[in-house]
Scaffold this active site. Structure first.
Site, PDB file in Angstrom:
ATOM      1  N   ASP A 326      10.709 -35.366 -30.284  1.00 36.39           N
ATOM      2  CA  ASP A 326      11.435 -34.204 -30.796  1.00 36.39           C
ATOM      3  C   ASP A 326      11.619 -34.277 -32.307  1.00 36.39           C
ATOM      4  O   ASP A 326      11.804 -35.347 -32.881  1.00 36.39           O
ATOM      5  CB  ASP A 326      12.803 -34.132 -30.118  1.00 36.39           C
ATOM      6  CG  ASP A 326      13.623 -32.949 -30.574  1.00 36.39           C
ATOM      7  OD1 ASP A 326      13.238 -31.813 -30.254  1.00 36.39           O
ATOM      8  OD2 ASP A 326      14.646 -33.163 -31.261  1.00 36.39           O
ATOM      9  N   GLU A 379       6.518 -32.588 -31.383  1.00 31.86           N
ATOM     10  CA  GLU A 379       7.051 -31.267 -31.693  1.00 31.86           C
ATOM     11  C   GLU A 379       7.090 -31.179 -33.224  1.00 31.86           C
ATOM     12  O   GLU A 379       8.023 -31.646 -33.865  1.00 31.86           O
ATOM     13  CB  GLU A 379       8.454 -31.082 -31.106  1.00 31.86           C
ATOM     14  CG  GLU A 379       8.954 -29.654 -31.269  1.00 31.86           C
ATOM     15  CD  GLU A 379      10.390 -29.536 -31.727  1.00 31.86           C
ATOM     16  OE1 GLU A 379      10.904 -28.412 -31.739  1.00 31.86           O
ATOM     17  OE2 GLU A 379      10.999 -30.556 -32.091  1.00 31.86           O
TER      18      GLU A 379
END
Length: 651
Positions: A326, A379
């Site tokens: 993330d 991401e």
């Protein structure tokens, strides 16, 4: 510890020196220790006169560290730890007479200021269920039943494999209304989720973060327990049972993992030993203004060792098949979410974080060195080059990267009224200019259905019939566009409501035919994607795609071929982004013969109008689009149709 490998280690009472080898200390201080979870934290051990627990924690700026818990009345003077004299900052010791299940914390007094604090164990394998914050001694060996999966998983996330990911938030996928709407436990999820996902044809589940986190509303992205699954849904062995069940159903597991920031809760990593140990002291580098959290100091070798060890822990002990990392963009740029004057340039005056780059490269090298049969997925929302290229080539070393550009452009296009779409066709076609610069995953994720953005079907224009047709077209387009696929839970049943982590998906919608049609379409798209090698084998290769026609902006129609590779038979994909059916639509094709219609999102079984091409068409010797042969197509309203090419000599 979770997934333990055998008998308890024997250590003499009070002995801390032999626990760490010289190599352990060297690798830790160099930032290259990848298995610190074997050394730090709480480990049940066998003592000469019974059982006990060996505790070890990193606190280089502490004057004293002690273990506190129910076993000593939470008295800080009862069980002090000893510090190693080699300057490593490691404190360790053994507490006799306790074992698994004992709650504990570390009481730390800072060397410089006398600051006192009680901290949860950064390496705890279990934690109390929030809002309680103590760590728990954990020893939960688990006997896995997924041997066949583990032997074969190497190719299941590969670039030539069909990869279709169902993104899940464990606390809101399904709840129990008869019991106050409580969430399902890991074992209850294991009884329902694997069969559901397998039936719909998804190849993998991606769980939003399951690492322990104090605030449920953070969805797990504010992590405090980098080695502990959240206790909200059960024990570590319960989570292993869920992963095992998914594997035995033929479904892989990807874990959302957050090394980009951590919360400022007092019991967590922040100001751990009275100094900014894990985070930068300067708030221009150590405080995240967007998420109100702390940023790891990737330039500190020991911090890199901790984070790499966390990644490998989940792969090793929980049989995770992939890590979705993330917030990579927030790590790469020092000025991320910061106005001018509120960030610190690097040594060259630039905005790039060289320390974060080094960490990400070392992370990926360690993961693929230890577990070459898994994947890491970034991401990353910017145009940073070579995110999914090997470190040896100057890349960051990830296996895949989320294609956020495709997602934003496609959703922006689909939200427009069809009458205006022709003026924005470039939004639709632009992604193919860069589709093969990275190994992409196409994400329709949780981020697109929260915070007032509406659900996927809620974004679609028109009346209810057109909304469903637009959603069918969007889903079909994603499954046929180059790149691996990711769909957030709820989209497969066309949930009207925006996602809420406080409730369940609206499963009652499946009582209605239009929602049943969307679910059936998702199942059939997954089947088509898996079975037609042209739709997945060259997802990341330029040879896997060719335009048939991308210039018909006036009618908002695009058409393209997908190939499994050079010389392979193609499939033809044609999309009509208007509610007007196109009869006698002439499209030049590369090969004469019968083109079999193998998907039509307007079929009545999906809730469509039932228009189409009666199973396929023969070409005619009529030139079009630079080809000598062409098809006279019916393009249903707001639809995608897919044709299988007649056998031939490649494309």
């Amino acid at each position: 510890m979770p997934g333990g490998r055998g008998a308890k280690r024997e250590v003499p009472f009070g002995d801390v020196g032999s626990w760490f080898s010289p190599e352990d200390i060297y690798l830790f201080r160099e930032g290259r220790h990848a298995r610190l979870y074997d050394k730090l934290g709480a480990h049940p051990v066998r003592l000469p006169d019974g059982m006990g627990v060996h505790f070890a924690v990193w606190a280089p700026n502490a004057r004293s560290v002690s273990v506190i818990g129910d076993f000593n009345g939470w008295r800080k003077e009862a069980h002090p730890l000893n510090v190693r004299e080699d300057g490593s900052g490691l404190w360790a010791g053994v507490v006799a007479g306790i074992g698994p299940g004992a709650p504990y914390k570390y009481h730390i007094i800072s060397r410089e200021t006398g600051y006192e604090v009680e901290k949860a164990d950064p390496f705890a394998f279990c934690a109390e269920e929030p809002p309680r914050t103590a760590s728990i001694v954990c020893d939960a060996p688990y006997t896995w039943g997924d041997g066949a999966w583990m032997q074969s998983r190497g190719g299941r996330l590969g670039r030539s494999a069909p990869v279709s990911i169902y993104e899940v938030h464990a606390g809101s996928w399904r709840r129990v209304p008869e019991e106050g709407g409580r969430w399902l436990s890991y074992r209850e999820l294991a009884a329902a989720l694997p069969a559901y996902v397998a039936d719909l044809g998804f190849t993998h589940v991606e769980f939003m973060p399951l690492t322990e986190h104090p605030f449920y509303g953070s969805w797990g992205y504010q992590t405090t327990g980098y080695f502990a699954p959240t206790a909200r849904f059960g024990t570590p062995e319960d989570l292993m049972f869920l992963i095992d069940a998914l594997h035995r159903e033929g479904v892989g597991v990807i874990l959302d993992w957050v090394p980009s920031h951590f919360p400022t809760d007092l019991h967590g990593l922040g100001f751990f030993d009275g100094t900014h140990l894990y985070e930068h002291a300067d708030p221009r580098r150590g405080y995240h203004p967007e998420w109100h959290s702390s940023i790891f100091n990737y330039g500190r070798h020991e911090v890199r060792s901790v984070l790499v060890s966390s990644a490998l822990f989940w792969l090793e002990r929980f049989h995770i098949d992939g890590l979705r990392v993330d917030g990579v963009a927030s790590m790469l740029y020092r000025d991320y979410a910061r106005p001018a004057g509120e960030w610190v340039p690097n040594a060259h005056g630039g905005r790039e974080s060289e320390e974060a780059i080094q960490f990400l490269q070392e992370l990926n090298e360690a993961v693929y060195r230890q577990h070459p049969d898994v994947q890491t997925i970034a991401e990353e929302s910017t145009a940073w080059p070579q995110v999914s290229r090997p470190v040896s080539m100057g890349g960051l070393g990830f296996g895949y990267k989320w294609n956020m550009g495709w997602m934003h452009d496609t959703l922006d296009y689909m939200e427009r009224e069809p009458i205006y779409r022709k003026y924005h066709q470039g939004q639709l076609t632009f992604s193919l200019w860069y589709a093969f610069q990275e190994n992409f995953v196409l994400p329709l994720s949780h981020d697109e259905v929260v915070h007032g953005k509406g659900s996927l079907i809620g974004k679609m224009p028109g009346d209810d019939w057109q909304k469903f047709a637009n959603l069918r077209l969007l889903l079909g387009y994603m499954f046929c566009h180059p790149g691996k696929k990711l769909l957030f839970m709820g989209a497969e049943i066309a949930q009207w409501r925006e996602w809420s982590h406080e409730g369940s998906l609206d499963w009652h919608l499946l009582d209605y035919a239009p929602h049943q049609g969307i679910q059936r379409l998702v199942r059939d798209l997954n089947r088509l994607y898996r079975e037609e090698t042209a739709l997945h084998a060259a997802d990341t290769e330029v040879e896997g795609f060719r335009w048939a026609d991308n210039g018909d902006w006036e009618q908002s129609v695009i058409s393209f071929y997908r190939f499994a590779g050079l010389g392979q038979d193609p499939v033809l994909v044609v999309c009509n982004f208007t509610p007007m059916p196109r009869h006698n639509y002439r499209l030049g094709v590369m090969r004469a013969g019968f083109w079999k219609e193998i998907m039509n999102t307007d079929a009545t079984i999906y809730g469509g109008s039932g228009q189409g091409n009666l199973g396929g068409l023969e070409t005619a010797p009529v030139g079009a689009h630079g080809q000598l042969q062409s098809l006279n197509l019916v393009l249903p309203p707001l639809s995608l149709v897919v044709f299988q090419a007649p056998p031939g000599q490649g494309g």
